[in-house]
Design a protein around this motif. Structure first.
Motif, PDB file in Angstrom:
ATOM      1  N   SER A  18       0.840  -1.191   0.000  1.00 19.17           N
ATOM      2  CA  SER A  18       0.000   0.000   0.000  1.00 19.17           C
ATOM      3  C   SER A  18       0.879   1.246   0.000  1.00 19.17           C
ATOM      4  N   LEU A  19       0.242   2.386  -0.110  1.00 16.93           N
ATOM      5  CA  LEU A  19       0.948   3.667  -0.064  1.00 16.93           C
ATOM      6  C   LEU A  19       1.804   3.761   1.188  1.00 16.93           C
ATOM      7  N   TRP A  20       1.243   3.389   2.338  1.00 15.10           N
ATOM      8  CA  TRP A  20       1.964   3.553   3.604  1.00 15.10           C
ATOM      9  C   TRP A  20       3.222   2.703   3.632  1.00 15.10           C
ATOM     10  N   LEU A  21       3.125   1.446   3.187  1.00 14.27           N
ATOM     11  CA  LEU A  21       4.297   0.587   3.209  1.00 14.27           C
ATOM     12  C   LEU A  21       5.348   1.055   2.228  1.00 14.27           C
ATOM     13  N   VAL A  22       4.924   1.389   1.015  1.00 15.90           N
ATOM     14  CA  VAL A  22       5.868   1.876   0.007  1.00 15.90           C
ATOM     15  C   VAL A  22       6.557   3.139   0.507  1.00 15.90           C
ATOM     16  N   SER A  23       5.793   4.062   1.056  1.00 15.23           N
ATOM     17  CA  SER A  23       6.345   5.325   1.537  1.00 15.23           C
ATOM     18  C   SER A  23       7.343   5.088   2.654  1.00 15.23           C
ATOM     19  N   PHE A  24       7.009   4.160   3.540  1.00 20.49           N
ATOM     20  CA  PHE A  24       7.884   3.889   4.670  1.00 20.49           C
ATOM     21  C   PHE A  24       9.210   3.311   4.208  1.00 20.49           C
ATOM     22  N   ILE A  70      -1.655  15.441   2.239  1.00 18.01           N
ATOM     23  CA  ILE A  70      -0.977  14.266   1.696  1.00 18.01           C
ATOM     24  C   ILE A  70      -1.629  13.844   0.392  1.00 18.01           C
ATOM     25  N   LYS A  71      -2.961  13.853   0.369  1.00 17.64           N
ATOM     26  CA  LYS A  71      -3.685  13.376  -0.816  1.00 17.64           C
ATOM     27  C   LYS A  71      -3.393  14.236  -2.041  1.00 17.64           C
ATOM     28  N   ARG A  72      -3.226  15.523  -1.844  1.00 16.45           N
ATOM     29  CA  ARG A  72      -2.944  16.380  -2.998  1.00 16.45           C
ATOM     30  C   ARG A  72      -1.445  16.577  -3.229  1.00 16.45           C
ATOM     31  N   GLY A  73      -0.628  15.891  -2.421  1.00 15.72           N
ATOM     32  CA  GLY A  73       0.813  15.946  -2.625  1.00 15.72           C
ATOM     33  C   GLY A  73       1.457  17.233  -2.175  1.00 15.72           C
ATOM     34  N   ASP A  74       0.851  17.922  -1.218  1.00 16.52           N
ATOM     35  CA  ASP A  74       1.371  19.204  -0.732  1.00 16.52           C
ATOM     36  C   ASP A  74       2.234  18.961   0.498  1.00 16.52           C
ATOM     37  N   ASN A  75       3.521  18.734   0.269  1.00 16.75           N
ATOM     38  CA  ASN A  75       4.425  18.404   1.360  1.00 16.75           C
ATOM     39  C   ASN A  75       4.554  19.531   2.378  1.00 16.75           C
ATOM     40  N   GLU A  76       4.559  20.764   1.898  1.00 16.00           N
ATOM     41  CA  GLU A  76       4.699  21.913   2.802  1.00 16.00           C
ATOM     42  C   GLU A  76       3.506  22.013   3.743  1.00 16.00           C
ATOM     43  N   ALA A  77       2.303  21.846   3.202  1.00 15.56           N
ATOM     44  CA  ALA A  77       1.106  21.925   4.039  1.00 15.56           C
ATOM     45  C   ALA A  77       1.036  20.766   5.019  1.00 15.56           C
ATOM     46  N   ALA A  78       1.448  19.570   4.575  1.00 11.30           N
ATOM     47  CA  ALA A  78       1.445  18.408   5.459  1.00 11.30           C
ATOM     48  C   ALA A  78       2.446  18.606   6.597  1.00 11.30           C
ATOM     49  N   GLU A  91      12.667  17.265   8.469  1.00 12.29           N
ATOM     50  CA  GLU A  91      13.333  18.065   7.439  1.00 12.29           C
ATOM     51  C   GLU A  91      14.841  17.844   7.467  1.00 12.29           C
ATOM     52  N   GLU A  92      15.393  17.646   8.671  1.00 14.28           N
ATOM     53  CA  GLU A  92      16.827  17.385   8.792  1.00 14.28           C
ATOM     54  C   GLU A  92      17.231  16.137   8.013  1.00 14.28           C
ATOM     55  N   LEU A  93      16.382  15.133   8.044  1.00 10.63           N
ATOM     56  CA  LEU A  93      16.681  13.871   7.371  1.00 10.63           C
ATOM     57  C   LEU A  93      16.151  13.828   5.946  1.00 10.63           C
ATOM     58  N   GLY A  94      15.543  14.915   5.497  1.00 15.68           N
ATOM     59  CA  GLY A  94      15.012  14.951   4.139  1.00 15.68           C
ATOM     60  C   GLY A  94      13.831  14.035   3.923  1.00 15.68           C
ATOM     61  N   MET A  95      13.040  13.798   4.972  1.00 18.45           N
ATOM     62  CA  MET A  95      11.884  12.909   4.877  1.00 18.45           C
ATOM     63  C   MET A  95      10.692  13.636   4.270  1.00 18.45           C
ATOM     64  N   MET A  96      10.105  13.047   3.243  1.00 18.11           N
ATOM     65  CA  MET A  96       8.927  13.624   2.608  1.00 18.11           C
ATOM     66  C   MET A  96       7.677  13.188   3.369  1.00 18.11           C
ATOM     67  N   VAL A  97       6.916  14.142   3.859  1.00 16.47           N
ATOM     68  CA  VAL A  97       5.717  13.844   4.628  1.00 16.47           C
ATOM     69  C   VAL A  97       4.551  13.503   3.704  1.00 16.47           C
ATOM     70  N   ALA A  98       4.518  14.083   2.516  1.00 17.31           N
ATOM     71  CA  ALA A  98       3.434  13.861   1.557  1.00 17.31           C
ATOM     72  C   ALA A  98       3.978  13.186   0.308  1.00 17.31           C
ATOM     73  N   PRO A  99       4.116  11.858   0.335  1.00 17.23           N
ATOM     74  CA  PRO A  99       4.622  11.144  -0.851  1.00 17.23           C
ATOM     75  C   PRO A  99       3.571  11.144  -1.959  1.00 17.23           C
ATOM     76  N   PRO A 100       3.957  10.782  -3.180  1.00 19.25           N
ATOM     77  CA  PRO A 100       2.993  10.739  -4.283  1.00 19.25           C
ATOM     78  C   PRO A 100       1.834   9.797  -3.971  1.00 19.25           C
ATOM     79  N   VAL A 101       0.631  10.227  -4.283  1.00 21.55           N
ATOM     80  CA  VAL A 101      -0.574   9.449  -3.995  1.00 21.55           C
ATOM     81  C   VAL A 101      -1.385   9.283  -5.273  1.00 21.55           C
TER      82      VAL A 101
END
Length: 218
Positions: A18-24, A70-78, A91-101
């Motif tokens: 799923s999205l969550w597993l892939v993103s993780f 997250i659904k609209r892919g807006d990482n800044e808003a998420a 942000e320090e680790l470069g982690m994307m909070v809103a991955p492609p959906v």
């Protein structure tokens, strides 16, 4: 609330995530829980069972805002819906909070529960549903942990059952070292299960092709 496990099991068998597993596994801050006041580090946050009424509505709205971003892919808003510490550390680790959906992805928000007596921690139960290219649908139940900070209600973590035969995964969005360690654990476990599944399938194919043994008639 018991997280859905059948779809996760089928996903492992099919080699689909799923999205969550892939993103993780990809290194995004998208899966599981944290240990903060009111959460159990042994089994994840207590299930959201409702009963808090209007008191939890602002926290639920924070989760809705977060998931919509997250659904609209807006990482800044998420990212803006995370606590200050979680936002800075991811942000320090470069982690994307809103991955492609995928456009087909949907979510729903159900029960919520105030945790403890301080009135500053809420568990919000949600379900995220996604469909892959083959039409296989997977639904993941997630309990988000939302805390009342000076800036307002902010997401500080989440709980999710990644594997049906293992306890819920525990992460702290404010503790990236712990997140990375558990990310590696999930990636290794996914690989192990995929290898075992492929091996079992190969053994089944060999058995099916094996010539039948005949017993001579005396």
């Amino acid at each position: 609330m018991q997280p859905a496990t059948e779809s996760s099991s089928r996903a492992v068998t099919r080699g689909q995530w799923s999205l969550w597993l892939v993103s993780f596994v990809a290194g995004c801050a998208a899966v599981a829980v944290l240990t903060v006041t009111g959460c159990s580090s042994a089994s994840g946050p207590a299930p959201a069972t409702g009963g808090s009424g209007a008191a939890t509505e602002p926290a639920k709205q924070a989760v809705v805002t977060f998931l919509e971003a997250i659904k609209r892919g807006d990482n800044e808003a998420a990212s803006a819906q995370l606590s200050k510490v979680a936002k800075a550390r991811t942000e320090e680790l470069g982690m994307m909070v809103a991955p492609p959906v995928k456009p087909s992805a949907t979510y729903s928000v159900s029960e919520s529960e105030m945790v403890g007596d301080a009135g500053d921690l809420v568990h919000v139960a949600t379900t995220w549903t996604d469909t892959d290219e083959e039409g296989f649908k997977s639904s993941e139940e997630v309990v988000w942990v939302v805390r009342l900070d000076p800036e307002g209600w902010r997401v500080v973590g989440m709980a999710m059952k990644v594997f049906p035969d293992m306890p819920p995964l525990l992460l702290n969005f404010e503790d990236p070292e712990d997140m990375v360690a558990k990310q590696e654990m999930v990636a290794e476990e996914l690989q192990r299960r995929a290898t075992a599944s492929a091996s079992a399938q190969g053994e089944g194919d060999r058995t099916a092709r094996a010539p039948a043994t005949t017993v001579p008639v005396k």
